[in-house]
Scaffold this active site. Structure first.
Site, PDB file in Angstrom:
ATOM      1  N   GLU A  17     108.889 -39.215 -13.373  1.00  0.00           N
ATOM      2  CA  GLU A  17     108.469 -37.921 -13.905  1.00  0.00           C
ATOM      3  C   GLU A  17     107.210 -37.404 -13.211  1.00  0.00           C
ATOM      4  O   GLU A  17     107.080 -36.208 -12.942  1.00  0.00           O
ATOM      5  CB  GLU A  17     108.170 -38.030 -15.414  1.00  0.00           C
ATOM      6  CG  GLU A  17     109.382 -38.314 -16.286  1.00  0.00           C
ATOM      7  CD  GLU A  17     109.648 -39.806 -16.474  1.00  0.00           C
ATOM      8  OE1 GLU A  17     109.304 -40.605 -15.576  1.00  0.00           O
ATOM      9  OE2 GLU A  17     110.218 -40.170 -17.510  1.00  0.00           O
ATOM     10  N   LEU A  18     106.276 -38.306 -12.929  1.00  0.00           N
ATOM     11  CA  LEU A  18     105.011 -37.861 -12.326  1.00  0.00           C
ATOM     12  C   LEU A  18     105.264 -37.298 -10.926  1.00  0.00           C
ATOM     13  O   LEU A  18     104.715 -36.268 -10.547  1.00  0.00           O
ATOM     14  CB  LEU A  18     104.005 -39.020 -12.264  1.00  0.00           C
ATOM     15  CG  LEU A  18     102.622 -38.653 -11.727  1.00  0.00           C
ATOM     16  CD1 LEU A  18     101.981 -37.539 -12.540  1.00  0.00           C
ATOM     17  CD2 LEU A  18     101.699 -39.878 -11.703  1.00  0.00           C
ATOM     18  N   LYS A  19     106.118 -37.969 -10.164  1.00  0.00           N
ATOM     19  CA  LYS A  19     106.458 -37.472  -8.827  1.00  0.00           C
ATOM     20  C   LYS A  19     106.980 -36.038  -8.907  1.00  0.00           C
ATOM     21  O   LYS A  19     106.510 -35.157  -8.200  1.00  0.00           O
ATOM     22  CB  LYS A  19     107.530 -38.378  -8.218  1.00  0.00           C
ATOM     23  CG  LYS A  19     108.124 -37.844  -6.937  1.00  0.00           C
ATOM     24  CD  LYS A  19     109.435 -38.550  -6.608  1.00  0.00           C
ATOM     25  CE  LYS A  19     110.090 -37.932  -5.393  1.00  0.00           C
ATOM     26  NZ  LYS A  19     109.303 -38.131  -4.161  1.00  0.00           N
ATOM     27  N   ARG A 528     104.905 -40.199  -3.402  1.00  0.00           N
ATOM     28  CA  ARG A 528     105.915 -40.939  -2.628  1.00  0.00           C
ATOM     29  C   ARG A 528     106.261 -42.257  -3.303  1.00  0.00           C
ATOM     30  O   ARG A 528     105.383 -43.059  -3.599  1.00  0.00           O
ATOM     31  CB  ARG A 528     105.377 -41.261  -1.227  1.00  0.00           C
ATOM     32  CG  ARG A 528     105.782 -40.273  -0.164  1.00  0.00           C
ATOM     33  CD  ARG A 528     107.245 -40.302   0.102  1.00  0.00           C
ATOM     34  NE  ARG A 528     107.661 -41.468   0.857  1.00  0.00           N
ATOM     35  CZ  ARG A 528     108.079 -41.409   2.115  1.00  0.00           C
ATOM     36  NH1 ARG A 528     108.111 -40.280   2.766  1.00  0.00           N
ATOM     37  NH2 ARG A 528     108.460 -42.515   2.725  1.00  0.00           N
ATOM     38  N   TRP A 574     109.811 -55.001   3.536  1.00  0.00           N
ATOM     39  CA  TRP A 574     110.093 -53.813   2.737  1.00  0.00           C
ATOM     40  C   TRP A 574     111.122 -54.086   1.637  1.00  0.00           C
ATOM     41  O   TRP A 574     111.708 -53.162   1.077  1.00  0.00           O
ATOM     42  CB  TRP A 574     110.492 -52.636   3.637  1.00  0.00           C
ATOM     43  CG  TRP A 574     109.312 -52.077   4.382  1.00  0.00           C
ATOM     44  CD1 TRP A 574     107.988 -52.357   4.159  1.00  0.00           C
ATOM     45  CD2 TRP A 574     109.326 -51.137   5.473  1.00  0.00           C
ATOM     46  NE1 TRP A 574     107.196 -51.656   5.040  1.00  0.00           N
ATOM     47  CE2 TRP A 574     107.980 -50.901   5.865  1.00  0.00           C
ATOM     48  CE3 TRP A 574     110.345 -50.455   6.163  1.00  0.00           C
ATOM     49  CZ2 TRP A 574     107.633 -50.035   6.906  1.00  0.00           C
ATOM     50  CZ3 TRP A 574     110.003 -49.591   7.195  1.00  0.00           C
ATOM     51  CH2 TRP A 574     108.653 -49.380   7.555  1.00  0.00           C
ATOM     52  N   HIS A 707     104.205 -37.022  13.248  1.00  0.00           N
ATOM     53  CA  HIS A 707     103.755 -36.797  11.875  1.00  0.00           C
ATOM     54  C   HIS A 707     103.246 -35.375  11.686  1.00  0.00           C
ATOM     55  O   HIS A 707     102.955 -34.956  10.578  1.00  0.00           O
ATOM     56  CB  HIS A 707     102.654 -37.801  11.509  1.00  0.00           C
ATOM     57  CG  HIS A 707     103.084 -39.213  11.771  1.00  0.00           C
ATOM     58  ND1 HIS A 707     102.876 -39.832  12.987  1.00  0.00           N
ATOM     59  CD2 HIS A 707     103.740 -40.106  11.017  1.00  0.00           C
ATOM     60  CE1 HIS A 707     103.381 -41.048  12.940  1.00  0.00           C
ATOM     61  NE2 HIS A 707     103.907 -41.243  11.761  1.00  0.00           N
TER      62      HIS A 707
HETATM   63  N1  GLN Z   1     114.297 -46.209  14.499  1.00  0.00           N
HETATM   64  C1  GLN Z   1     113.578 -45.689  13.386  1.00  0.00           C
HETATM   65  C2  GLN Z   1     113.561 -44.172  13.426  1.00  0.00           C
HETATM   66  O1  GLN Z   1     113.520 -43.614  14.472  1.00  0.00           O
HETATM   67  C3  GLN Z   1     112.160 -46.197  13.384  1.00  0.00           C
HETATM   68  C4  GLN Z   1     111.408 -45.689  12.196  1.00  0.00           C
HETATM   69  C5  GLN Z   1     110.068 -46.340  12.030  1.00  0.00           C
HETATM   70  O2  GLN Z   1     109.544 -46.944  12.940  1.00  0.00           O
HETATM   71  N2  GLN Z   1     109.477 -46.229  10.878  1.00  0.00           N
HETATM   72  O3  GLN Z   1     113.574 -43.503  12.408  1.00  0.00           O
END
Ligand code: GLN
Ligand code: ZN
Length: 768
Positions: A17-19, A528, A574, A707
């Site tokens: 909900e917060l997201k 996130r 992960w 980015h």
């Molecule tokens: N092969 C992945 C991509 O191009 C690598 C992503 C990553 O390094 N976080 O999305």
């Protein structure tokens, strides 16, 4: 009587909900009051869910990040946001993400966007905090409003509140001096300035009739310089004439050489993470002063497994005898790092579900342990028996134990991770086969996740699209990526990863030994969240996972097509992983499974294979002394995965960072033919590592910051590559972006890659 408490609760809400509230607010679709009301509602709900505990955390809720909350409480705002005229919450978001909400425009003219605060990992977790900023002139100023407001809410709800704050040393340790070298040479210089603010805070707590305050100092689980250890003594002696009780909370690791220090500080109780530091519990029980509370973190706050309660009681019972009322029981750390409620999981396989505990179930476990200790095990006999049955079922389940996998692990020998020949020999063979130009160009794997891809995926999930329809849609996307790359003139192509929802989940879904939750969300930063897959059993690969897609992509072009895989260390780091075997064993199992995929790709004629290890660095242990051991098994796992191929097959790896100085020898040991890294944001300054260490193979320093929506110019890319060529021989350089292009738009990617290819061509002609 044993006391029960909790160190912190996940704040995103069982349904995130917060997201959703935050994102609506940022888009201007939710008013500030609505957002604040949502925060209050989540706090109230979470306190109600914790009401069976003797003490409940207050102040652990944050709209974005608990460290940023602490910066505001301490009045430590970066200069660029001081003097903001609007609502405090909007200023808070300005520090968190560089801007406030679309709806909060009243002050756009006078105090618009600013640079966002730097974000980095909270110790060895996947949570990211906003780094406090310091300068030589930093002053602190108590703003008690957040804590008093939440305490008042808790009081009105009848909550037995225990405020939670980050301690002064950990706060200073987490921050960064931002005014260049020399000025604030030592963050500890700020300690005398920050202490009065903390003392005032404790006074306010007293006024609000608080009995216990939890003061978090997780840095005690790291290696501290003598000056920092000394500062602990100074700081906590500075709290001596307080009128509230302090519980000093440590977590995430053993205290080791800091154990004596922690036990001697003039506080009223110490919390120890008994998952990571079981052996230190008994030591602390001996060393603590006679009135001190020992809080034992007996339930793992970092994973999703049920605790073996009967086993825990075996060692807790004598401790309860010894300590009596002085024993407290809690999760090992804040439950921020686990999902909220297992009860939401309706689709999870029932057997696997019976082995799990999310935050609420973990608190039930805390209560059960306390009841067994306070009233005798017979008081909870049925619950303990059910727990024993679940633990036993998991231990012996054929779904967990695969003898063939165990046998394969036992057969691993040193040769498995070795290439046929050394790099120089391989490079010559690869060059003859691939016939690439100087400064070859490539990308990191993914291309933009278009609306079409998302739509096909959700239709497939809902059943509106069948398997064949979904495959056709993905093939269309792959074809588009290949055509675009040919037009751009890239040298080594990728298929674009359209079929992958996530670089770890995609593989987890196809491996035996993995399960997936529906709502197992954990906050990564701000709004996130990630949903780590659950690695529950011995890992095997029933069939090839990527070959069909890559072979299809290769069939569309004469240029070399890169096979694209996620490496074992990244998959491990992960995921929620097993607690019944060392991480290294799970990693080797993943390595053997991905190795089979590598060999199948090679058999299918794929000449270049990239194995991403985006998360290798972030798994480094908190204590440096443990780095060599981690690097040993992670590097070996990568080598097992990658190095079974012929000399002619070119292995790439990719890492999402470039702080390599301290691990470059291990990176080189992986022996990938080509490594691509993130360097664009720092103007290649991160290549400093290569000054002192001659990296032996090929490198693609990222020259396009994916980015950012900005398009890098050809000149800028040429300049970056020239800088790189000062450290690395030009014949071993590649030209590529610094990560995958998944989050970008085609309209950004095409001009950026056009400039990148043009830059590579310019570099080639200069070299002649
Ligand atoms: N092969 C992945 C991509 O191009 C690598 C992503 C990553 O390094 N976080 O999305
Ligand atoms: Zn990356």
């Amino acid at each position: 009587m044993v006391t029960t408490h909790n160190l912190g609760f996940p704040r995103i809400g069982a349904q995130r909900e917060l997201k959703f509230g935050l994102e609506k607010y940022w888009k201007g679709e939710f008013s500030r009051d609505e957002l604040k009301a949502l925060g209050a509602e989540l706090r109230a709900r979470h306190w109600a869910e914790q009401q069976a505990l003797d003490l409940v955390p207050v102040g652990d809720f944050a709209f974005y990040d608990q460290v940023l909350d602490m910066s505001f409480t301490l009045g430590n705002l970066p200069e660029r946001v001081q003097g903001f005229h609007g609502d405090k919450l909007d200023n808070y978001f300005r520090v968190a993400r560089g801007r406030t909400a679309a709806g909060a425009q009243e002050h756009a003219g006078c105090c618009g966007g600013v640079a966002a605060g730097e974000m980095t990992k909270w110790f060895d977790t996947n949570y990211h905090y906003i780094v406090p900023e310091f300068t030589a002139d930093t002053k602190f100023n108590l703003d008690f409003s957040r804590l008093s407001e939440q305490l008042r809410e808790a009081r009105a709800q009848g909550v037995k509140a225990k405020p939670v704050i980050i301690g002064p040393l950990t706060y200073l340790w987490l921050g960064k001096a931002k005014d260049g070298v020399g000025k604030l040479a030592d963050k500890l210089a700020l300690l005398p300035r920050i202490m009065p603010v903390y003392r005032a805070m404790l006074d306010y707590f007293k006024v609000m009739e608080v009995e216990w305050v939890q003061i978090d100092e997780p840095v005690l689980a790291t290696e501290l310089d003598p000056a920092w250890r000394e500062a602990f003594v100074t700081a906590y002696e500075g709290f001596e004439d307080r009128s509230v009780k302090l519980l000093l909370a440590t977590y995430f690791g053993q205290l080791q050489e800091n154990l004596d220090l922690a036990c001697k500080l003039p506080v009223d109780g110490l919390h120890i993470d008994a998952i990571n530091a079981r052996a230190e519990v008994a030591l602390a029980a001996q060393k603590l002063p006679a009135q001190s509370v020992l809080s034992v973190g007996a339930i793992n706050g970092r994973n999703i497994w049920k605790t073996d309660l009967n086993a825990a009681l075996e060692w807790l019972a004598p401790l309860a005898q010894q300590l009596g009322d002085r024993l407290w029981i809690a999760p090992s750390c804040s439950l921020l790092h686990v999902p909220v409620d297992l009860a939401s999981e309706e689709k999870l396989d029932a057997e696997i579900r019976s082995w799990l505990a999310f935050a609420l179930q973990k608190l039930d476990e805390v209560k059960l342990l306390a009841t067994a200790l306070n009233e005798g095990r017979s008081a909870v006999a049925a619950e303990l028996a059910a727990n024993a049955a679940a633990i036993d079922a998991r231990r012996h389940s054929p779904r967990v134990n695969n003898p063939a996998v165990k046998a394969a692990i036992a057969r691993i020998d040193a040769n498995l991770g070795n290439r046929q020949h050394a790099y120089a020999e391989r490079a010559a063979k690869q060059a003859a086969l691939l016939a690439l130009p100087a400064f070859p160009t490539t990308t990191i794997g993914s291309f933009p996740q278009t609306g079409e891809i998302r739509q096909a995926r959700s239709q497939y999930k809902s059943g509106a699209l069948d398997g064949a329809g979904y495959r056709a849609a993905m093939r269309k996307e792959i074809e588009r990526s290949v055509r675009e790359q040919e037009v751009l003139g890239l040298d080594v192509l990728v298929h674009g990863e359209a079929e992958r929802n996530d670089m770890v989940e995609y593989f987890g879904e196809q491996l035996d030994g993995y399960a997936f939750s529906q709502f197992g969300w954990v906050q990564s930063y701000g709004s996130r969240c990630v949903k780590p897959p659950i690695l529950f059993g011995d890992i095997s690969r029933p069939k090839a996972m990527t070959v069909e897609w890559i072979a299809y992509a290769q069939s569309l072009t004469n240029k070399p097509m890169k096979g694209m895989l996620t490496g074992p260390v990244t998959i491990l780091n992960w995921s929620f992983v097993r607690d019944d075997q060392p991480r290294s064993v799970s990693c080797y199992q993943l390595a053997l499974a991905i190795r089979e995929e590598v060999l199948d790709l090679e058999k299918a004629g794929v000449r270049v294979i990239q194995i991403d290890e985006a998360a290798l660095r972030e798994g480094l242990p908190l204590r440096r002394a443990q780095w060599p051991e981690y690097l040993r098994w992670t590097v070996e796992s990568f080598r097992i995965t990658a190095n079974g191929v012929a000399d002619e097959t070119q292995i790439h790896t990719h890492m999402c960072y470039s702080e390599f100085n301290d691990i470059i020898a291990s990176i080189a040991d992986m022996d990938a033919d080509v490594i691509t890294i993130e360097t664009s944001r720092s103007d290649m300054e991160l290549l400093d590592a290569f000054d002192n260490f001659r990296y032996p193979n090929e490198i693609g320093p990222g020259v396009y910051d994916i980015h950012s929506p900005n398009i890098p110019t050809q000149e800028h890319i040429v300049q970056l590559m020239q800088k790189a060529a000062e450290r690395i021989p030009a014949q071993r350089l590649w030209v590529n972006p610094d990560c995958g292009l998944k989050t970008r738009q085609w309209a950004e990617v095409i001009p950026a890659l056009t400039n990148m290819v043009a830059a590579a061509r310019a570099l080639r002609s200069q070299a002649h």
